[in-house]
Structure formats: structure tokens, C-alpha cells
Motif scaffolding. Sequence first.
Motif, PDB file in Angstrom:
ATOM      1  N   THR A 250       0.579  -0.983   0.093  1.00  0.00           N
ATOM      2  CA  THR A 250       0.020  -0.026   0.073  1.00  0.00           C
ATOM      3  C   THR A 250       0.595   1.070   0.014  1.00  0.00           C
ATOM      4  O   THR A 250       2.302   0.663   0.090  1.00  0.00           O
ATOM      5  N   THR A 251       0.311   2.515  -0.281  1.00  0.00           N
ATOM      6  CA  THR A 251       0.764   3.779   0.246  1.00  0.00           C
ATOM      7  C   THR A 251       0.854   4.433   1.539  1.00  0.00           C
ATOM      8  O   THR A 251       1.713   5.731   1.402  1.00  0.00           O
ATOM      9  N   ALA A 289      -5.414   5.399   2.529  1.00  0.00           N
ATOM     10  CA  ALA A 289      -5.633   4.895   1.107  1.00  0.00           C
ATOM     11  C   ALA A 289      -7.042   3.912   0.259  1.00  0.00           C
ATOM     12  O   ALA A 289      -7.457   3.434   1.445  1.00  0.00           O
ATOM     13  N   LYS A 291      -8.572   1.146  -1.878  1.00  0.00           N
ATOM     14  CA  LYS A 291      -8.353  -0.493  -3.198  1.00  0.00           C
ATOM     15  C   LYS A 291      -9.913  -0.064  -4.125  1.00  0.00           C
ATOM     16  O   LYS A 291     -11.462  -0.236  -3.520  1.00  0.00           O
ATOM     17  N   SER A 295      -6.947  -2.832  -8.696  1.00  0.00           N
ATOM     18  CA  SER A 295      -5.810  -1.993  -9.133  1.00  0.00           C
ATOM     19  C   SER A 295      -4.941  -1.825  -8.170  1.00  0.00           C
ATOM     20  O   SER A 295      -6.081  -2.626  -6.905  1.00  0.00           O
ATOM     21  N   TRP A 297      -3.579  -0.668  -4.618  1.00  0.00           N
ATOM     22  CA  TRP A 297      -4.128   0.501  -3.506  1.00  0.00           C
ATOM     23  C   TRP A 297      -3.476   2.003  -3.919  1.00  0.00           C
ATOM     24  O   TRP A 297      -2.293   2.080  -4.288  1.00  0.00           O
ATOM     25  N   LYS A 298      -4.510   2.673  -3.604  1.00  0.00           N
ATOM     26  CA  LYS A 298      -4.046   4.496  -3.663  1.00  0.00           C
ATOM     27  C   LYS A 298      -4.412   5.695  -2.983  1.00  0.00           C
ATOM     28  O   LYS A 298      -4.686   5.162  -2.084  1.00  0.00           O
ATOM     29  N   SER A 301      -6.113  11.584  -2.250  1.00  0.00           N
ATOM     30  CA  SER A 301      -6.045  12.796  -2.609  1.00  0.00           C
ATOM     31  C   SER A 301      -5.071  14.094  -1.820  1.00  0.00           C
ATOM     32  O   SER A 301      -4.412  14.929  -2.167  1.00  0.00           O
ATOM     33  N   ARG A 337     -11.313   9.339  -1.064  1.00  0.00           N
ATOM     34  CA  ARG A 337      -9.880   9.636  -2.289  1.00  0.00           C
ATOM     35  C   ARG A 337     -10.169  11.311  -1.601  1.00  0.00           C
ATOM     36  O   ARG A 337      -9.298  11.404  -1.135  1.00  0.00           O
TER      37      ARG A 337
END
Length: 378
Positions: A250-251, A289, A291, A295, A297-298, A301, A337
Amino acid sequence: MFTHTASHRSLGIAGFVATVCAAAALAAPAAAAPADQHGSLHQQGYSWSPRPTGVQEQFRGLAPVSSRVAWVSGEKGSVLRTTDGGKHWTDVSPAAAKADGLALRDIEAWDSEHAEALSIGPGSDSRIFRTDDGGQTWQQVFTNTDPAAFYDCMAFSSKGIGLAMSDPVDGYFRIARTTDSGKSWTALPTTGMPKALGNEFGFAASGTCLVSAQDAHGARPGEFWFATGGESPRVFHTTNAGDSWTVEDTTVRAGDAAGIYSIAFKNHGTGVAVGGDYTAPTDGTDAAATKHGSSPWKASSNALGGYRSGVAYVPGWGNAVIAVGPTGSDVSSDGGRTWSTFDTTDYDGIHCASDGACWASGPDGAVAQLVIHHGSAE
């Protein structure tokens, strides 16, 4: 140095003691209102309405069943239960947990009568207690016999399958499983578990480092996720109740006191993770983060309002998510997000019941319900 010891895992033994939809009339339907009727959560006003317990214990364990029924468990072996939305609380503590001063960091409940509570700690301090009569009596259904194991959290599926997760033993995370709704538990072999990293562990912060697919639409009865911290925070995933696992990076920020403290999943492929660095409670950068499907884990913002130890989706409100921690609460209307802080009260955990009622718990006996004010400006 925040080393991998019993003190850091307990978040309290060595100085890491951290720092729910009803209005005053205890009416919960507002929180359960569908998003297409009243708009997104982010467009509403929201606040926490305290439900005083009358005690000063820190409640990291939290298990709401509905807007009226909820259980909390504490650092000194206490379990409290309410059946009237928090107007009154009854002490239903397991005698053994109270006598031994066990930290009951996780509690799971099915209704006002049936619940299980997990105590954390090295060796035999990690235990699971079960009640079938509203806490009048408890049975000790699991006692860890491995001095190297340290159980952090547990979760149950709708089919009565439960898992409990321990920090790594001999290089692998240890999982105990029940298939009879918690009446008996067995430690699983680690043949299907990916190897842990050199400095990787779980956080016993709010009972949500391990979650099931019980409330995730379209997920399987044997589907569970657990999250880690340390060298490189990761999320482990099983679809067969712990027989085998996959793992993803993850991030979320890494560090000796950093990582993922809580995860939640809305469905099979949609989840959110929160955490940060416990030693930097006001710093929420790289602390969340999301999911989505296959894709990776992002990162969110924008930053959270600080380190966060609990997160939950709000039932009936689309992609609404609430995160809580020692410096306050954040809300996201887009599944994590983006975030906005709406409260500065110290809470450790958040859980939402199937009827839409969301509860939080924390230090000094704090318990609250989330109130959503329809049509209010943010």
C-alpha cells in the motif's frame, strides 16, 4: 526506537495508551437513510452525540448491533452493554479478564446476548471470552499457548467463521480460526501464509486490523483482510477462511510506529485503509489509501486530520466513510479519495451497525453515536 515488542503492539504497556445515528431522543433512522433520498453524507451536517458510560476506562473494543444495542470492551478487562441506545450501560465484564487486568482490545457481538471479547498480550494474555447470556456468564474459549504469539484482533463472517490474527511467529503471521461461531478455536498452519517482512506487525488499536466480508456486498463467507505496519504496510487477503492468503503493498506511510491501523471493505473489491504514525498524532499525510477492484492501493488525494486508528463505511450513504483518531474525526463522501475533518474529539474506534447507526468509542469511557443533520451545510 519503536521496536516490535509487546509494548508497541499493546499501544499502552510502554506509554502507548492513546491519548455513535441518533439525536438526543435516540432516534437512529437518519443515519440509515439511503443516499439517493437525502444526498451524500458530505452534503450533510454531522456530529457525535455522547452516550456517557459513567466509567473512565479506555474503550478500544466496540461492537454495535443496532442503534439501541452495543457492547464496548476496555483496557482493564471491562465489558459494558447497552440495550437502550446508550441511556444506560450495564457492567457485564468477564470475571477472569477483570481479575487479571487484561486489555480487551476487540469485541464482536451478534445481538444483545451473544458476544466474544479478545484480550491482547504475549503468551497466555491473548485469550478469547464468549457469552451467550448477555454477559451474565463467560467462557474462556481460547488461550494462546505460544509465548511468541501476540494476538491483535479478530473478525467473524456471517456463516459463523471467525479468525484471530497474531503478530508474526517464526516469520509468519499466526491465524487462529473458529468454524462454530466462536465456541472453539484452532491455530492454523502457516503453509498458505506469505512470509512477513523483517519489521512487520499488526496494531491492536481498535479491533479493526482484521475484518471480514460480513458487511461487504458480494463478498464470500470465507473472505477476510488484515493490515500491517512497520517496514512496508501491506494488506493480506483470504477467500477461504485463512487456508491461503495473498498480499498487496500500500501507499500508507511506513515506520517503527507507522502503518495501517484500521481497514474496512464495502464490497469484494472496494476498501479503505487508515493509519499513519502514532507518535505524530497531528500528521495525517500518507495516512489513508483506497482499493478499487484489481487496481493497486492508491493514496488519498489529501491528508487526514491526523493519525487515525479506526475507519468504517456508513451504511446507506453510498461511498461515505468516517475515520477517527486521537485528534478528531474525518469524513469522506467518495470512498476515501478525499477527506474533511468535522470533529476534534478523541476516539479510538468506529463501527456501524446494519441499521445504519454508527458508534465510536475511546478514552475516559467515551462512547458516542453519529448524528446526521439532513440538508445542513457542511
